[in-house]
Design a protein around this motif. Structure first.
Motif, short mmCIF file in Angstrom:
data_model
loop_
_atom_site.label_atom_id
_atom_site.label_comp_id
_atom_site.label_asym_id
_atom_site.label_seq_id
_atom_site.Cartn_x
_atom_site.Cartn_y
_atom_site.Cartn_z
N LEU A 40 0.86 -1.19 0.00
CA LEU A 40 0.00 0.00 0.00
C LEU A 40 0.89 1.23 0.00
N THR A 41 1.03 1.86 -1.17
CA THR A 41 1.98 2.96 -1.32
C THR A 41 1.28 4.28 -1.57
N MET A 42 0.35 4.64 -0.74
CA MET A 42 -0.37 5.88 -0.91
C MET A 42 0.31 7.00 -0.13
N ASP A 43 0.13 8.22 -0.60
CA ASP A 43 0.59 9.41 0.12
C ASP A 43 -0.63 10.21 0.52
N PHE A 44 -0.63 10.70 1.74
CA PHE A 44 -1.77 11.46 2.23
C PHE A 44 -1.43 12.94 2.30
N VAL A 45 -2.42 13.78 1.97
CA VAL A 45 -2.22 15.22 1.96
C VAL A 45 -3.21 15.96 2.85
N GLN A 46 -4.20 15.26 3.40
CA GLN A 46 -5.23 15.92 4.20
C GLN A 46 -5.80 14.93 5.19
N ASP A 47 -5.99 15.38 6.45
CA ASP A 47 -6.66 14.60 7.48
C ASP A 47 -7.96 15.32 7.85
N ASN A 48 -9.03 14.55 8.06
CA ASN A 48 -10.32 15.11 8.45
C ASN A 48 -10.86 14.37 9.66
N HIS A 49 -11.69 15.06 10.43
CA HIS A 49 -12.29 14.50 11.64
C HIS A 49 -13.72 15.02 11.71
N SER A 50 -14.68 14.11 11.79
CA SER A 50 -16.08 14.52 11.97
C SER A 50 -16.65 13.83 13.20
N ARG A 51 -17.58 14.48 13.83
CA ARG A 51 -18.34 13.89 14.93
C ARG A 51 -19.81 13.96 14.54
N SER A 52 -20.50 12.86 14.74
CA SER A 52 -21.91 12.78 14.37
C SER A 52 -22.66 11.99 15.43
N THR A 53 -23.97 12.18 15.45
CA THR A 53 -24.83 11.47 16.40
C THR A 53 -25.52 10.29 15.72
N ARG A 54 -26.11 9.42 16.54
CA ARG A 54 -26.80 8.22 16.02
C ARG A 54 -27.78 8.60 14.91
N GLY A 55 -27.74 7.82 13.85
CA GLY A 55 -28.67 8.02 12.75
C GLY A 55 -28.20 8.98 11.67
N VAL A 56 -27.07 9.65 11.90
CA VAL A 56 -26.55 10.54 10.85
C VAL A 56 -25.92 9.67 9.77
N LEU A 57 -26.30 9.94 8.54
CA LEU A 57 -25.72 9.26 7.40
C LEU A 57 -25.02 10.31 6.54
N ARG A 58 -23.73 10.08 6.31
CA ARG A 58 -22.94 10.98 5.47
C ARG A 58 -22.53 10.21 4.22
N GLY A 59 -22.94 10.71 3.07
CA GLY A 59 -22.56 10.06 1.83
C GLY A 59 -23.76 9.81 0.95
#
Length: 181
Positions: A40-59
């Motif tokens: 696995l030779t990927m390079d990362f350029v951005q980190d993200n952090h989300s907080r959500s409550t029960r039942g939240v659907l993202r996507g």
């Protein structure tokens, strides 16, 4: 670490080694050399952090230009995480894979470019962290309906209406979405 292949080639469950005792635990969530040894030779350029409550659907989210590979994990709570192959040339086009990611199981999911991604929070709250291989690019941001019958994702708590953003509620079905060639 242990790497588990999923039904979609390229989408991988990554189980890090966890060292624990009465004081707590330690795990290495990213080490470029260790991942490279596993192919696995990927390079990362951005980190993200989300907080959500029960039942939240993202996507289900993706970017057409500057497509992002994502290494995702949960540090508090639990989610049902999903990747959908949206490469028309793929024999797996429109197929999905889902896995529970939680603070307890320490699993991570690698979602390469060419896949839509989304998650449903199945605990009271969840902290969701993800590393991206490309920067967020608003003009190329796209989405697909979470409940598209052509895809047929078996979300947990199927009888519950998820909490969606306006953008996610208005996302097109796969048949009408701009996707990868």
């Amino acid at each position: 670490m242990n790497i588990v292949e999923t039904a979609l080639p390229g989408v991988l469950i990554i189980e890090p080694k966890v060292f624990g005792d009465a004081r707590g635990f330690f795990l290495e969530s990213w080490n470029k050399a260790t991942f490279a040894q596993a192919g696995l030779t990927m390079d990362f350029v951005q980190d993200n952090h989300s907080r959500s409550t029960r039942g939240v659907l993202r996507g289900l989210h993706y970017q057409l230009e500057n497509p992002q590979g994502k290494l995702v994990r949960v540090t508090q709570g639990a989610v049902f995480d999903v990747a959908v192959d949206i490469r028309r040339s793929s024999p797996h086009f429109g197929q999905w894979v889902g896995v529970e990611l939680s603070a307890e199981n320490h699993r991570m999911l690698w979602i390469p470019p060419g896949f839509a991604h989304g998650f449903l929070v199945i605990s009271e709250t969840a902290d969701f962290l993800y590393k991206c291989t490309s920067l967020y690019h608003s003009p190329s941001d796209r989405g697909i309906r979470w409940d598209d019958p052509q895809i047929g994702i078996a979300w947990p708590d199927a009888g519950m209406a998820p909490q969606l953003s306006g953008k996610d509620a208005a996302a097109p079905h796969l048949a009408h979405a701009e996707v990868f060639a």
